[in-house]
Design a protein around this motif. Structure first.
Motif, PDB file in Angstrom:
ATOM      1  N   MET A   1     -42.253  57.718-101.112  1.00  0.00           N
ATOM      2  CA  MET A   1     -42.166  58.586 -99.949  1.00  0.00           C
ATOM      3  C   MET A   1     -41.382  57.865 -98.848  1.00  0.00           C
ATOM      4  N   PHE A   2     -40.440  58.567 -98.282  1.00  0.00           N
ATOM      5  CA  PHE A   2     -39.603  57.997 -97.230  1.00  0.00           C
ATOM      6  C   PHE A   2     -39.697  58.837 -95.972  1.00  0.00           C
ATOM      7  N   ARG A   3     -39.589  58.153 -94.850  1.00  0.00           N
ATOM      8  CA  ARG A   3     -39.568  58.822 -93.547  1.00  0.00           C
ATOM      9  C   ARG A   3     -38.163  58.681 -92.986  1.00  0.00           C
ATOM     10  N   LEU A   4     -37.518  59.829 -92.708  1.00  0.00           N
ATOM     11  CA  LEU A   4     -36.185  59.816 -92.119  1.00  0.00           C
ATOM     12  C   LEU A   4     -36.295  59.968 -90.613  1.00  0.00           C
ATOM     13  N   ALA A   5     -35.444  59.236 -89.906  1.00  0.00           N
ATOM     14  CA  ALA A   5     -35.408  59.323 -88.442  1.00  0.00           C
ATOM     15  C   ALA A   5     -33.994  59.023 -87.976  1.00  0.00           C
ATOM     16  N   GLN A   6     -33.694  59.507 -86.805  1.00  0.00           N
ATOM     17  CA  GLN A   6     -32.396  59.192 -86.214  1.00  0.00           C
ATOM     18  C   GLN A   6     -32.344  57.702 -85.920  1.00  0.00           C
ATOM     19  N   GLU A   7     -31.202  57.080 -86.244  1.00  0.00           N
ATOM     20  CA  GLU A   7     -31.023  55.659 -85.966  1.00  0.00           C
ATOM     21  C   GLU A   7     -31.062  55.425 -84.459  1.00  0.00           C
ATOM     22  N   THR A   8     -31.720  54.356 -84.058  1.00  0.00           N
ATOM     23  CA  THR A   8     -31.774  53.980 -82.646  1.00  0.00           C
ATOM     24  C   THR A   8     -31.093  52.621 -82.465  1.00  0.00           C
ATOM     25  N   ALA A   9     -30.903  52.244 -81.227  1.00  0.00           N
ATOM     26  CA  ALA A   9     -30.302  50.930 -80.929  1.00  0.00           C
ATOM     27  C   ALA A   9     -31.152  49.805 -81.525  1.00  0.00           C
ATOM     28  N   ASP A  10     -32.463  49.989 -81.591  1.00  0.00           N
ATOM     29  CA  ASP A  10     -33.348  48.963 -82.155  1.00  0.00           C
ATOM     30  C   ASP A  10     -33.139  48.782 -83.663  1.00  0.00           C
ATOM     31  N   ASP A  11     -32.572  49.787 -84.326  1.00  0.00           N
ATOM     32  CA  ASP A  11     -32.331  49.715 -85.776  1.00  0.00           C
ATOM     33  C   ASP A  11     -31.021  49.015 -86.125  1.00  0.00           C
ATOM     34  N   TRP A  12     -30.125  48.856 -85.149  1.00  0.00           N
ATOM     35  CA  TRP A  12     -28.741  48.479 -85.412  1.00  0.00           C
ATOM     36  C   TRP A  12     -28.606  47.226 -86.277  1.00  0.00           C
ATOM     37  N   TRP A  13     -29.237  46.129 -85.918  1.00  0.00           N
ATOM     38  CA  TRP A  13     -29.079  44.885 -86.675  1.00  0.00           C
ATOM     39  C   TRP A  13     -29.624  45.007 -88.084  1.00  0.00           C
ATOM     40  N   GLU A  14     -30.736  45.703 -88.213  1.00  0.00           N
ATOM     41  CA  GLU A  14     -31.341  45.888 -89.530  1.00  0.00           C
ATOM     42  C   GLU A  14     -30.422  46.729 -90.428  1.00  0.00           C
ATOM     43  N   VAL A  15     -29.810  47.772 -89.858  1.00  0.00           N
ATOM     44  CA  VAL A  15     -28.877  48.610 -90.613  1.00  0.00           C
ATOM     45  C   VAL A  15     -27.642  47.798 -91.004  1.00  0.00           C
ATOM     46  N   GLU A  16     -27.110  47.026 -90.083  1.00  0.00           N
ATOM     47  CA  GLU A  16     -25.950  46.193 -90.394  1.00  0.00           C
ATOM     48  C   GLU A  16     -26.269  45.196 -91.513  1.00  0.00           C
ATOM     49  N   ALA A  17     -27.464  44.634 -91.506  1.00  0.00           N
ATOM     50  CA  ALA A  17     -27.867  43.708 -92.572  1.00  0.00           C
ATOM     51  C   ALA A  17     -27.934  44.439 -93.918  1.00  0.00           C
ATOM     52  N   LEU A  18     -28.413  45.681 -93.913  1.00  0.00           N
ATOM     53  CA  LEU A  18     -28.451  46.478 -95.147  1.00  0.00           C
ATOM     54  C   LEU A  18     -27.032  46.720 -95.657  1.00  0.00           C
ATOM     55  N   TYR A  19     -26.118  47.086 -94.762  1.00  0.00           N
ATOM     56  CA  TYR A  19     -24.728  47.306 -95.176  1.00  0.00           C
ATOM     57  C   TYR A  19     -24.123  46.024 -95.730  1.00  0.00           C
ATOM     58  N   ASP A  20     -24.409  44.887 -95.106  1.00  0.00           N
ATOM     59  CA  ASP A  20     -23.909  43.610 -95.616  1.00  0.00           C
ATOM     60  C   ASP A  20     -24.447  43.323 -97.021  1.00  0.00           C
ATOM     61  N   LEU A  21     -25.700  43.676 -97.256  1.00  0.00           N
ATOM     62  CA  LEU A  21     -26.318  43.465 -98.562  1.00  0.00           C
ATOM     63  C   LEU A  21     -25.695  44.376 -99.627  1.00  0.00           C
ATOM     64  N   CYS A  22     -25.427  45.614 -99.265  1.00  0.00           N
ATOM     65  CA  CYS A  22     -25.003  46.618-100.242  1.00  0.00           C
ATOM     66  C   CYS A  22     -23.500  46.671-100.497  1.00  0.00           C
ATOM     67  N   PHE A  23     -22.705  46.164 -99.560  1.00  0.00           N
ATOM     68  CA  PHE A  23     -21.257  46.276 -99.698  1.00  0.00           C
ATOM     69  C   PHE A  23     -20.608  44.902 -99.770  1.00  0.00           C
ATOM     70  N   ALA A  24     -19.412  44.890-100.327  1.00  0.00           N
ATOM     71  CA  ALA A  24     -18.674  43.642-100.511  1.00  0.00           C
ATOM     72  C   ALA A  24     -18.336  42.986 -99.185  1.00  0.00           C
ATOM     73  N   PRO A  25     -18.218  41.673 -99.196  1.00  0.00           N
ATOM     74  CA  PRO A  25     -17.734  40.984 -97.994  1.00  0.00           C
ATOM     75  C   PRO A  25     -16.363  41.550 -97.617  1.00  0.00           C
ATOM     76  N   GLY A  26     -16.107  41.616 -96.340  1.00  0.00           N
ATOM     77  CA  GLY A  26     -14.838  42.165 -95.891  1.00  0.00           C
ATOM     78  C   GLY A  26     -14.832  43.670 -95.761  1.00  0.00           C
ATOM     79  N   ARG A  27     -16.004  44.297 -95.872  1.00  0.00           N
ATOM     80  CA  ARG A  27     -16.071  45.755 -95.783  1.00  0.00           C
ATOM     81  C   ARG A  27     -15.450  46.277 -94.505  1.00  0.00           C
ATOM     82  N   GLU A  28     -15.524  45.501 -93.445  1.00  0.00           N
ATOM     83  CA  GLU A  28     -15.005  45.966 -92.158  1.00  0.00           C
ATOM     84  C   GLU A  28     -13.484  45.915 -92.089  1.00  0.00           C
ATOM     85  N   ALA A  29     -12.836  45.396 -93.121  1.00  0.00           N
ATOM     86  CA  ALA A  29     -11.376  45.401 -93.169  1.00  0.00           C
ATOM     87  C   ALA A  29     -10.826  46.700 -93.754  1.00  0.00           C
TER      88      ALA A  29
END
Length: 163
Positions: free
Chosen positions: A1-29
Motif C-alpha cells: 500500500m502506498f500513499r501519494l502526496a504532492q512533493e514538498t520542499a522537504d521531500d526534495w533531497w530525498e527525491v534527488e537521492a532516489l533519482y541518483d539511485l535509479c538513474f545513471a551518473p550524468g543524468r543531468e547532462a
C-alpha cells in the motif's frame, strides 16, 4: 500500500537521492534536463509515494515546455526504489499524475522514454516534435489528455524560460 502526496520542499533531497539511485551518473547532462534549467516543476503534478513506514518508494515530476508556441508537459523523471519495482508503483504514479493534469487543464504530455513501457499508458511516438540533441527521435513520445490535443503541434521543444 502506498500513499501519494504532492512533493514538498522537504521531500526534495530525498527525491534527488532516489533519482541518483535509479538513474545513471550524468543524468543531468541529458537534453531533457536543459529544458528544466531555471524552470520550476509543476507542483500540482509532482508527486511522491511513500510506503507504510513513510519511506520514499517513488517519485514523479513534470515540467512545462513549449513546442513552437504551444504548451505541453514534459514528464520525467519518474522513479521507483528498487525494493518496490515490479509492484505497479510506476504505473500508479503515472496514471494518478496524468489524472491530476487533466484536472489542471493541461492538454498534452510528452516524454523521452521506452515506447514498449509507456505505450500501456497511452503514449505514442511523436513524429513532428523535435527534442534538443542528442535525443533519439524514436524515444520522443506523447499522450493527449484531451482529444485532438497533439493535432497540428509540431516543431522544436524548448524551455519556457527561453520562450
Amino acid at each position: 500500500m502506498f500513499r501519494l502526496a504532492q512533493e514538498t520542499a522537504d521531500d526534495w533531497w530525498e527525491v534527488e537521492a532516489l533519482y541518483d539511485l535509479c538513474f545513471a551518473p550524468g543524468r543531468e547532462a541529458l537534453s531533457s534536463y536543459r529544458l528544466r534549467d531555471g524552470v520550476p516543476a509543476v507542483e500540482a503534478l509532482s508527486l511522491v509515494a511513500r510506503d507504510e513506514q513513510d519511506i520514499l518508494a517513488g517519485a514523479i515530476r513534470f515540467w512545462p515546455v513549449l513546442i513552437g508556441a504551444e504548451k505541453a508537459l514534459l514528464l520525467g523523471p519518474v522513479a521507483v526504489h528498487p525494493t518496490h519495482q515490479g509492484e505497479g508503483l510506476g504505473g500508479l504514479l503515472i496514471e494518478d499524475s496524468l489524472a491530476r493534469a487533466v484536472q489542471e487543464n493541461w492538454s498534452r504530455v510528452m516524454l523521452v522514454g521506452d515506447a514498449p513501457y509507456y505505450r500501456r499508458f497511452g503514449f505514442e511516438k511523436l513524429d513532428n516534435v523535435v527534442m534538443p540533441p542528442p535525443t533519439n527521435p524514436d524515444r520522443i513520445l506523447g499522450r493527449e489528455l484531451f482529444a485532438g490535443a497533439w493535432q497540428g503541434v509540431t516543431g522544436d521543444v524548448h524551455s519556457v524560460a527561453s520562450g
